[in-house]
Design an enzyme around this catalytic site. Structure first.
Site, PDB file in Angstrom:
ATOM      1  N   ASP A   7     -21.548 -55.927 -39.894  1.00 22.07           N
ATOM      2  CA  ASP A   7     -20.786 -55.765 -41.111  1.00 22.07           C
ATOM      3  C   ASP A   7     -19.412 -55.249 -40.668  1.00 22.07           C
ATOM      4  O   ASP A   7     -19.262 -54.776 -39.535  1.00 22.07           O
ATOM      5  CB  ASP A   7     -21.504 -54.756 -42.026  1.00 22.07           C
ATOM      6  CG  ASP A   7     -20.714 -54.407 -43.264  1.00 22.07           C
ATOM      7  OD1 ASP A   7     -20.184 -55.334 -43.902  1.00 22.07           O
ATOM      8  OD2 ASP A   7     -20.639 -53.213 -43.593  1.00 22.07           O
ATOM      9  N   ASP A   9     -16.561 -53.324 -42.956  1.00 21.29           N
ATOM     10  CA  ASP A   9     -16.124 -52.054 -43.540  1.00 21.29           C
ATOM     11  C   ASP A   9     -17.206 -50.994 -43.412  1.00 21.29           C
ATOM     12  O   ASP A   9     -18.339 -51.189 -43.845  1.00 21.29           O
ATOM     13  CB  ASP A   9     -15.749 -52.245 -45.011  1.00 21.29           C
ATOM     14  CG  ASP A   9     -14.602 -53.225 -45.192  1.00 21.29           C
ATOM     15  OD1 ASP A   9     -13.782 -53.359 -44.271  1.00 21.29           O
ATOM     16  OD2 ASP A   9     -14.538 -53.866 -46.258  1.00 21.29           O
ATOM     17  N   ASP A  15     -14.035 -47.334 -44.476  1.00 25.42           N
ATOM     18  CA  ASP A  15     -14.303 -47.979 -45.749  1.00 25.42           C
ATOM     19  C   ASP A  15     -13.718 -47.114 -46.854  1.00 25.42           C
ATOM     20  O   ASP A  15     -13.380 -45.952 -46.637  1.00 25.42           O
ATOM     21  CB  ASP A  15     -15.825 -48.129 -45.942  1.00 25.42           C
ATOM     22  CG  ASP A  15     -16.182 -49.157 -46.996  1.00 25.42           C
ATOM     23  OD1 ASP A  15     -15.272 -49.746 -47.609  1.00 25.42           O
ATOM     24  OD2 ASP A  15     -17.385 -49.367 -47.219  1.00 25.42           O
ATOM     25  N   ASP A  18     -12.398 -47.553 -53.065  1.00 25.02           N
ATOM     26  CA  ASP A  18     -11.284 -48.221 -53.738  1.00 25.02           C
ATOM     27  C   ASP A  18     -10.879 -49.509 -53.024  1.00 25.02           C
ATOM     28  O   ASP A  18      -9.836 -50.084 -53.326  1.00 25.02           O
ATOM     29  CB  ASP A  18     -10.073 -47.291 -53.812  1.00 25.02           C
ATOM     30  CG  ASP A  18     -10.334 -46.090 -54.701  1.00 25.02           C
ATOM     31  OD1 ASP A  18     -11.059 -46.225 -55.705  1.00 25.02           O
ATOM     32  OD2 ASP A  18      -9.840 -44.997 -54.369  1.00 25.02           O
ATOM     33  N   TYR A  19     -11.668 -49.951 -52.045  1.00 23.80           N
ATOM     34  CA  TYR A  19     -11.445 -51.178 -51.279  1.00 23.80           C
ATOM     35  C   TYR A  19     -10.321 -51.007 -50.250  1.00 23.80           C
ATOM     36  O   TYR A  19      -9.389 -50.233 -50.451  1.00 23.80           O
ATOM     37  CB  TYR A  19     -11.133 -52.395 -52.180  1.00 23.80           C
ATOM     38  CG  TYR A  19     -12.276 -52.731 -53.100  1.00 23.80           C
ATOM     39  CD1 TYR A  19     -13.199 -53.705 -52.756  1.00 23.80           C
ATOM     40  CD2 TYR A  19     -12.435 -52.045 -54.300  1.00 23.80           C
ATOM     41  CE1 TYR A  19     -14.269 -54.001 -53.600  1.00 23.80           C
ATOM     42  CE2 TYR A  19     -13.500 -52.323 -55.147  1.00 23.80           C
ATOM     43  CZ  TYR A  19     -14.408 -53.302 -54.788  1.00 23.80           C
ATOM     44  OH  TYR A  19     -15.455 -53.576 -55.607  1.00 23.80           O
ATOM     45  N   HIS A  91     -16.405 -63.623 -53.109  1.00 23.18           N
ATOM     46  CA  HIS A  91     -16.862 -63.643 -54.499  1.00 23.18           C
ATOM     47  C   HIS A  91     -17.163 -62.246 -55.041  1.00 23.18           C
ATOM     48  O   HIS A  91     -17.443 -61.324 -54.283  1.00 23.18           O
ATOM     49  CB  HIS A  91     -18.127 -64.508 -54.615  1.00 23.18           C
ATOM     50  CG  HIS A  91     -17.935 -65.875 -54.052  1.00 23.18           C
ATOM     51  ND1 HIS A  91     -18.544 -66.280 -52.883  1.00 23.18           N
ATOM     52  CD2 HIS A  91     -17.182 -66.918 -54.481  1.00 23.18           C
ATOM     53  CE1 HIS A  91     -18.182 -67.530 -52.615  1.00 23.18           C
ATOM     54  NE2 HIS A  91     -17.351 -67.936 -53.575  1.00 23.18           N
ATOM     55  N   ASP A 126     -23.964 -50.561 -42.687  1.00 24.02           N
ATOM     56  CA  ASP A 126     -23.964 -49.178 -43.167  1.00 24.02           C
ATOM     57  C   ASP A 126     -24.532 -49.060 -44.574  1.00 24.02           C
ATOM     58  O   ASP A 126     -24.482 -47.993 -45.163  1.00 24.02           O
ATOM     59  CB  ASP A 126     -22.548 -48.591 -43.111  1.00 24.02           C
ATOM     60  CG  ASP A 126     -21.595 -49.252 -44.097  1.00 24.02           C
ATOM     61  OD1 ASP A 126     -21.742 -50.462 -44.364  1.00 24.02           O
ATOM     62  OD2 ASP A 126     -20.695 -48.565 -44.604  1.00 24.02           O
TER      63      ASP A 126
END
Length: 177
Positions: A7, A9, A15, A18-19, A91, A126
């Protein structure tokens, strides 16, 4: 082929709830870039599978995501390593796609690209969705305590999940095998 799937982030970079919306916000975790380079130098092929619903939500454009991934590739190359395939799901959670983790679409794409069976291949994440995605395709689920890892560790884990402090610890284990 020695294949490792990660993975992004919370495993490779910090990470945020809030992206990660800009190249400036994309900051590698301590030791992660070196770990990737060491794995590559030890003969591991490293693929990345990452949910990026911030694209569907309009938080950042695809060009920003590509810039983040190019920065990651450049940093690993500076340390003498190389990254393999990076797949992402752009998506949103309600879009009904087959690629958003915990659905197995991205891992199936990696398997097809490398023409490999994923049974036993380590998938490092994670979150619970990472671990469940690993199980869906027969991968070995591996949890790191970075990112959302400690929150995930507080919940029941799938049987057989391996747990490491961070990506550097995963790399150390795999390189010593």
């Amino acid at each position: 082929m020695k294949l490792l799937i990660l993975d992004r982030d919370g495993v490779i970079n910090y990470d945020s709830d809030d992206y990660i919306k800009s190249l400036e916000e994309w900051i590698p975790l301590p030791g992660a870039i070196r770990a990737l380079a060491q794995l590559s130098q030890a003969g591991w092929t490293i693929a990345i599978a990452t949910n990026q619903s911030g694209i569907a939500r309009g938080y950042y454009p695809l060009s920003t995501l590509h810039a983040m991934h190019q920065r990651l590739r450049d940093l690993v190359a500076e340390q003498g390593g190389e990254l393999g395939l990076i797949v992402y799901c752009p998506h949103g959670p309600d879009d009904g796609c087959a690629c958003r983790k915990p659905k197995p679409g991205m891992l199936e794409q990696i398997a097809e690209y490398y023409d490999v069976n994923l049974t036993g291949v380590w998938f490092v994440g994670d979150s619970s969705s990472d671990l469940n995605t690993a199980l869906a395709v027969g991968c070995q689920p591996v949890l790191v305590k970075t990112g959302k890892g400690l929150r995930t560790l507080a919940k029941p884990l799938p049987q057989g999940t391996l747990v490491f402090d961070d990506l550097a610890a995963v790399a150390s284990q795999l390189i010593s095998l």
